[in-house]
Every structure is written in C-alpha cells, then in structure tokens.
Design a protein around this motif. Structure first.
Motif: not given
Lengths: 288, 223
Positions: A183-191, A208-212, A256-260, A283-288
């Motif tokens: 389980q990761t600490q919060a991530v905010f950057k794609r790169s 399991i990526m952290g989203v804050l 957006e982070m959930v998408v990542l 958790l909603a699909d951002p493309s909708v």
C-alpha cells in the motif's frame, strides 16, 4: 485466503480505506465510519497512528470482522519488542485476522506520548521476515508453534520519496522477506508513479496506490511541509487555489488519481478524512 | 567521552533545600571537557552556593571520577571536610556520582545530567556516534552506525519518513541510510546495502554491563 488476497490473485482491481481505533472504549463512531466504507474490499485499522495512543487495532479489527467487514491490521515496531509483536500476531490470527500491513512506525516525537520509550526492536523488513517464519510454524527464537498462523502480509512504500533508488531497494528487501502486497503513500504525479512502477512492477507484487482527497490549498501545503514522502505538485496547488469550490476540485483530482491507479496499479487505497460520503464521486468514471 | 549537561540552578536549589553545608566534587576527565565539572565549574558552583548562604566545607576535582578505587582513595584524603558536610554535590557523569556514592554513607547528589557517549566536532560541540550496543555492525555499513544515527535504529535501509534524503525526525539531518548508500556506492560495495540485516541480538547489551580483560591483555585479541 482473505477476500483481498483472492481478489488480487484474480487480478481484480481492489479498493481499501482506513479507520483509526477510538481514543477511549466507545467504538460506535468507528463502526459507523466502517459502514460508510462498505464498498471497500478491506479496511485498514491503524496502530497508534501518528504515534498517538488509541485502542488496540487488534480489538477493532476483530469487531469489524464480527460486523462482516474485512480488516487489514496495521502493526508497527514502535511500541512492541519482538516478543510482543509475535504474540500479538498469534492473537490476531486466532481472532480471524488475515491481512496485515507491517510498518516500522512513526517516531514518538510526532505523537501525544513524546516521553514514551521508542522500541524499534525490529524494523519493517525484519517484522515481515518474522511473520513469514511464524507461518512456517517457527518463532524468532526457533521454537515450534503448535499451529502456524496464516496471513496475507502487506508492506508500505512511498513512491514519491527521494532518492527513489533507496525506496526501490527497500521494496526489494520487503518482497524478499515475504511482502505479498504494497500500500503506498499518497501519489499526486503521473511521471513519479510511472517511473516508480517501471521498477516496482517487476516484482509482480500487487501495489495498492494511495489516493488522498485534498480538501483545499491549505491542506495540500500542510502535507508538503509536514508529511514525508507526500508531494503535491505545483500545478495541483494552483488548481486548488484557483478553484471556486476547492473541495470539488479536490474530488476531481482524486478521481484523476484513481484513473492513474487503474492504469498502473492493482488497487487504490483511499484517504478521505471524514469525507467518506464523497467516495462514490471519487470512484466514478471521469470519462462519463 | 561521556557528554553531560548541568542541571538547572532551579533544580539544584530544590535538591539542596534544607542543606547548609556541602562538599563539592568535580572530575578532571569528560566533565572538564564538557565544562560541567572542571576546576572552573566547581569554583563557580561554590561561589553560587556561598552567595546563597550555604557553606562549602571543601572541594576537590578527581582525576577521573569513574575510577572507583582511585575516587575512594582521593576522597579519603578529604575525610575531615567530607565528614563536616551534610551532602556531597558531584559535578560529573552518573558513573562518577556512583563512584562517590559507593564510598560514603552521606547523601550524594548529582549536579549534572549525563547525555551520551560523544565525539567532539569542535570545542563545545558533541555528537553521538556510538550506542555501545555490544555487537558492532560498522564493518557492514560503510563505517556509519545506523543503530545510533537513525532515530529508529532501522537496520535495513531508509524508513518511510525519508524525504529528499533527509530524516523525518530532524529535517536538518541527512537520512543516515542515504549517507550509508552514498559511501557504499563510492566504495563499490552496494551489495552490502542489499543484504537483509537480521534482528539485532540485544542480549549483547545486557544491563548492568560487566567486562573483565582477558588474562593476556595487550595481545589485541580476545582469547
């Protein structure tokens, strides 16, 4: 096998969140929060988080099981020596707790019992190894157990921490010592995530990526200043600053982070700090 | 050397409440270097005590307060003065205080707090480098001790609190594992970083420590 382990084994995307045991003996509000997290695959139960004394996470984890939830028991090396850790683990197994998140733990200096003696008899790598050994029916002293416990052992990692080469080397040690998921600490950057997963992905251990959820600019700046391994980049700070409704912007960023996470990782760990009602939106699909 | 710091005057004042006559003991070794128990400090303490209406019936600065037998012998030379004192105030590390307290039934008070085994950076600047853990791992950590230099004593690389190579407990300091890594890299010994370090054997740090030289000291090797 825990539901979490099973789902990850089937390569299904998992969702986790966390609750803290109460300071006191009334678990009503902790259980009420668990109810808001019903859609999660598992719920982390923190262990004297931030070095602040609270109810034993083993007790709350068991109460969650009784209510039909699946806990991930967090266990730190800060407050217990190797004997206490092993006996806690045997107790947890007897109470039906399977998922673990094994941590070194925050230093008491950050908590509410600053005068407490820091134990750190083991570190997280050694604790993972001890858990693996218990599962083989032997304790750290080499003595046989009458029946070995069964666990699904997790470990923590901070993808944004620098220098990343050290983070990755530590991760490799954790895998070698029995970490079955991260389980990761919060991530905010794609790169950052991309370069981290390019190496971490090679271990074939689920991440399991952290989203804050950033509530506003002030919170983001606080994280940057005070929480090691968490870096909210400049462009996100600007978005929060310019937003008419910062919380709504924060939800958008989290989405957006959930998408990542779906693109690079095997699951998402959501940190919403009292805004569990916003989970469906995040958790909603951002493309909708 | 043992690094120590003086107890505050307020604390001393409270400790000494009710006592009028004192005998002062300093130490010529570490306590002198730390400026807590050398000639100067013993003299300054005497002046302060006398200004407060107390009588200092005598004082001495031991060569090394930690030497139990020698401390006892030197103290005997001041016996008549010591006998006059209601209390002895010792300005040395806790080891020195106990050398003194073991050879008199008169109450012995510690005037300083002992901090750590320290290296000297420059005059008046001390740093802890060694925890006396009983099982040295410096040969595997590029000569930098993580047991001491990491606030958590983590033995397997940086904890989750490392940020930009700094320590979460003290952002002014390098994460010691980042430092160990850099040095191992220079020595082309990075494999030493990758190995899993086993849990430490704390039985080697049995308290109270006791050690007796081997029968042939000077050979350099424990037989």
């Amino acid at each position: 096998m825990s539901r979490l382990a099973e789902k990850l084994a089937q390569q299904q995307f998992v969702m986790t969140a966390e609750i803290a045991p109460p300071k006191g003996v009334d678990v009503t509000s902790a259980l009420a929060r668990a109810e808001l997290l019903q859609t999660m695959d598992a719920i982390n139960v923190t262990d004297n988080q931030g070095a602040c004394m609270r109810m034993s996470p083993v007790a709350l984890a068991r109460l969650l099981i009784e209510q039909g939830y699946e806990p991930i028991l967090q266990l730190t090396c800060r407050d217990r020596n190797r004997m206490a850790l092993q006996s806690e683990l045997l107790g947890a197994a007897a109470l039906g707790i399977e998922n673990l998140l094994l941590l070194t733990g925050d230093h008491p200096q950050f908590g509410d019992h600053k005068a407490a003696r820091p134990v750190f008899d083991l570190d997280s790598v050694q604790l993972l190894k001890a858990v693996a050994q218990l599962q083989q029916g032997v304790d750290m002293a080499g003595k046989a157990l009458n029946h070995p416990p069964r666990f699904f052992s997790g470990a923590a990692v901070a993808p944004a921490a620098e220098p990343q080469v050290l983070v990755l080397k530590k991760l490799a040690k954790k895998v070698a010592c029995g970490a079955q998921f991260f389980q990761t600490q919060a991530v905010f950057k794609r790169s950052q995530l991309e370069s981290f997963m390019a190496s971490a992905g090679l271990f074939r251990t689920p991440v399991i990526m952290g989203v804050l959820l950033l509530k506003n600019l002030r919170m983001a700046e606080f994280l940057n200043r005070n929480i090691p391994g968490v870096q909210v980049p400049e462009d996100l700070l600007q978005r929060l600053e310019g937003a008419a409704d910062p919380l709504a912007e924060g939800v958008k960023i989290a989405r957006e982070m959930v998408v990542l996470a779906r693109e690079f990782c095997q699951g998402v760990h959501l940190m919403t700090f009292g805004h569990e009602d916003l989970l469906p939106q995040i958790l909603a699909d951002p493309s909708v | 050397m043992i690094i120590s710091t003086p107890k505050g005057r307020e604390e001393l004042e409270a400790l000494l409440a009710g006592y009028r006559t004192l005998f002062l003991v300093g130490c010529g070794a570490c306590a002198t270097v730390c400026k807590v128990g050398g000639e100067d400090e013993v003299f300054a303490t005497q002046e302060w005590l006398e200004a407060g209406g107390r009588e200092v019936v005598g004082s001495m600065v031991l060569k090394e307060a930690c030497h139990v037998m020698r401390a006892a012998r030197e103290l005997r030379r001041y016996r008549s003065q010591v006998d006059e004192a209601e209390v002895l105030l010792v300005l040395s590390c806790g080891g020195g205080v106990q050398s003194i307290s073991s050879c008199t039934d008169t109450r012995v008070l510690a005037g300083v707090d002992s901090l750590f085994l320290g290296n000297i950076r420059r005059f008046g600047e001390f740093e802890e480098k060694c925890s006396l853990c009983g099982e040295c791992i410096l040969n595997e950590t590029a000569g930098i001790c993580p047991v001491t230099n990491c606030p958590k004593g983590v033995l397997n690389g940086p904890c989750g609190g490392m940020e930009d190579g700094h320590c979460e407990v003290d952002a002014e300091r390098d994460c010691i594992w980042a430092k160990i890594y850099r040095r191992l890299e220079k020595q082309q010994r990075l494999a030493a970083f990758d190995r899993v370090v086993e849990a430490k054997d704390w039985s080697k740090k049995f308290k109270p420590g006791r050690h007796q030289l081997a029968r042939n000291p000077g050979s350099g090797v424990e037989k």
